[in-house]
Design a protein around this motif. Structure first.
Motif, mmCIF file in Angstrom:
data_model
loop_
_atom_site.group_PDB
_atom_site.id
_atom_site.type_symbol
_atom_site.label_atom_id
_atom_site.label_comp_id
_atom_site.label_asym_id
_atom_site.label_seq_id
_atom_site.Cartn_x
_atom_site.Cartn_y
_atom_site.Cartn_z
ATOM 1 N N ASN A 319 0.767 -1.671 0.095
ATOM 2 C CA ASN A 319 -0.333 0.212 0.100
ATOM 3 C C ASN A 319 0.463 1.161 -0.265
ATOM 4 O O ASN A 319 0.042 1.956 -0.003
ATOM 5 N N SER A 320 1.866 1.041 0.133
ATOM 6 C CA SER A 320 3.226 2.339 0.356
ATOM 7 C C SER A 320 3.362 2.585 -1.125
ATOM 8 O O SER A 320 3.811 3.583 -1.416
ATOM 9 N N LEU A 321 3.260 1.413 -2.523
ATOM 10 C CA LEU A 321 3.016 2.284 -3.333
ATOM 11 C C LEU A 321 2.759 3.314 -4.108
ATOM 12 O O LEU A 321 3.089 3.328 -5.103
ATOM 13 N N ASN A 322 1.635 3.473 -3.643
ATOM 14 C CA ASN A 322 0.379 4.863 -3.849
ATOM 15 C C ASN A 322 -0.129 3.805 -5.531
ATOM 16 O O ASN A 322 0.146 4.873 -6.348
ATOM 17 N N ILE A 323 -0.870 2.723 -5.616
ATOM 18 C CA ILE A 323 -1.012 2.061 -6.626
ATOM 19 C C ILE A 323 -2.181 1.425 -6.330
ATOM 20 O O ILE A 323 -2.092 1.426 -4.738
ATOM 21 N N LEU A 324 -3.184 1.241 -6.855
ATOM 22 C CA LEU A 324 -4.274 0.453 -6.471
ATOM 23 C C LEU A 324 -3.868 -1.053 -6.638
ATOM 24 O O LEU A 324 -3.279 -1.056 -7.506
ATOM 25 N N ILE A 325 -3.967 -1.361 -5.401
ATOM 26 C CA ILE A 325 -3.576 -2.786 -5.739
ATOM 27 C C ILE A 325 -4.918 -3.921 -5.127
ATOM 28 O O ILE A 325 -5.981 -3.528 -4.945
ATOM 29 N N ASP A 326 -4.432 -4.932 -6.228
ATOM 30 C CA ASP A 326 -5.784 -5.604 -6.032
ATOM 31 C C ASP A 326 -5.681 -7.138 -5.361
ATOM 32 O O ASP A 326 -5.328 -6.944 -4.323
ATOM 33 N N ASN A 327 -6.201 -8.827 -5.538
ATOM 34 C CA ASN A 327 -6.250 -9.253 -5.025
ATOM 35 C C ASN A 327 -4.633 -10.224 -5.267
ATOM 36 O O ASN A 327 -4.937 -11.227 -5.493
ATOM 37 N N ILE A 328 -3.640 -9.455 -4.645
ATOM 38 C CA ILE A 328 -2.530 -9.864 -4.600
ATOM 39 C C ILE A 328 -1.915 -11.144 -4.011
ATOM 40 O O ILE A 328 -2.163 -11.413 -2.640
ATOM 41 N N GLU A 329 -2.288 -13.121 -4.908
ATOM 42 C CA GLU A 329 -1.783 -14.280 -4.166
ATOM 43 C C GLU A 329 -0.670 -14.838 -4.522
ATOM 44 O O GLU A 329 -0.342 -15.793 -4.050
#
Length: 375
Positions: A319-329
């Motif tokens: 979340n610190s990357l300042n991009i929208l994060i999806d369902n990383i698995e």
């Protein structure tokens, strides 16, 4: 040499976090963001829908990636995809990922898997084959498995699952929880050991993760010379990052993938999700050296205070990357980079839903710290 380098990485990373504490400097010193690409939901390849990509692994000889779909032979037959990911410029562009192959998985009889007979989640490249982990379904009496398949999808053999991971009496008071089971899979660079882990605690080990506390997962190690499990370790996940104000049943926190540095050191991937609040994805450096071997412990709950767990150190909160994060698995080592260092590739499961995409994120381990694989 690999172990020494791994220990050095632990020391350096721990030092960064002690010095910089809450600063993002600690993160950027160790890991750099190299870009992302997205594959649209409903993308078709060879008459199959590319989606549900829950695990990824890298074949360095052919310089391709294999990504397992968690489709339980429902939309299409159970399968894994072959991907090309272009990092030749030292970054990942939006057009840098392409699907170049699809391989159906076959049963002992050479047939494709029937509908809802498996739930494939993890994949790890091994010599000239792949191991695949399936969560199974506790309530439908579909057992979890770890099986080796050829690169053409032929079933080669299976690894035994310890009894404590299974419901032997049919009374549902022991074993893997449905959909919180064997998601992770990785093999050490020397090809001697395979690791998997439970996403949440076994039923007899403790509760699921909550806003107040994490869950006692088990990391399970196999000796690939004997094909037998030889170690188990307690891994304590973080608590749930947020609590959904819409529906508590959609809260989820757990250990969804592992990446082996060597037989004692791993990178773990934890995913937290709350409906309406989105995903929190974290990478941790895991040290198994001080951890107790709990292979002979049937229930962690009964002796929890006496068990020394694996050590873990935060490497990166995505979340610190300042991009929208999806369902990383999924998580894997990637190709070598032109300016040195080693790449990490992460992939998301789009759940075959139109509001999600298959997200591929490329990260770089800073060579000024140390290359964790010694490469």
């Amino acid at each position: 040499m690999q172990i020494l380098l791994s220990i050095l990485l632990v020391i350096l990373t721990s030092t960064f976090f002690l010095i910089f504490s809450n600063s993002t400097v600690a993160i950027s010193t160790v890991i750099d963001f190299m870009g992302q690409a997205n594959l649209a939901t409903e993308l078709l390849y060879n008459n199959t829908e590319v989606g549900g990509l829950s695990g990824i692994t890298y074949n360095p000889e052919q310089q391709v990636y294999y990504a397992i779909s968690d489709d339980p032979s429902n939309i299409n037959k159970a399968r894994f995809y072959t991907l090309k990911i272009d990092l030749s410029s030292g970054s990942l562009s939006e057009t840098g990922v392409s699907v170049i192959g699809v391989t159906p998985l076959l049963t002992e009889t050479g047939e494709t898997f029937t509908k809802d007979s498996l739930d494939p989640e993890g994949i790890a490249f091994y010599r000239n084959s792949v191991f695949i982990a399936s969560e199974g379904n506790f309530y439908q009496n579909i057992p979890a498995f770890i099986k080796e398949f050829s690169l053409e999808g032929k079933l080669l053999h299976s690894l035994p699952i310890p009894e404590k991971f299974m419901d032997k009496n049919g009374n549902k008071n022991q074993g893997l929880r449905s959909n919180l089971s064997l998601e992770s899979l990785t093999i050490t660079p020397d090809q001697n050991y395979l690791f998997t882990a439970t996403e949440n605690a076994l039923i007899q080990d403790g509760d699921k993760a909550s806003l107040d506390r994490g869950t006692p997962s088990r990391i399970l190690r196999y000796n690939l010379q004997t094909d037998q499990p030889d170690r188990e370790f307690l891994y304590l996940t973080d608590p749930l990052a947020n609590s959904s104000f819409i529906a508590e049943q959609y809260n989820r926190q757990g250990l969804v993938d592992l990446l082996a540095i060597d037989q004692q050191h791993l990178i773990s991937l934890e995913r937290s999700f709350s409906l309406g609040l989105g995903y929190t994805i974290k990478l941790f450096l895991v040290n198994l050296e001080p951890a107790d071997n709990i292979q002979n412990v049937t229930s962690i709950k009964q002796v929890n205070s006496e068990i020394i767990p694996a050590e873990k150190t935060l490497l990166l909160n995505l979340n610190s990357l300042n991009i929208l994060i999806d369902n990383i698995e999924g998580l894997t080592w990637g190709s070598p980079l032109p300016e040195g260092g080693r790449s990490l590739i992460l992939i998301s499961d789009n759940n075959f839903m139109s509001l999600q995409t298959t997200q591929i994120i490329a990260l770089r381990i800073n060579p000024n710290v140390v290359s964790p694989t010694g490469l």
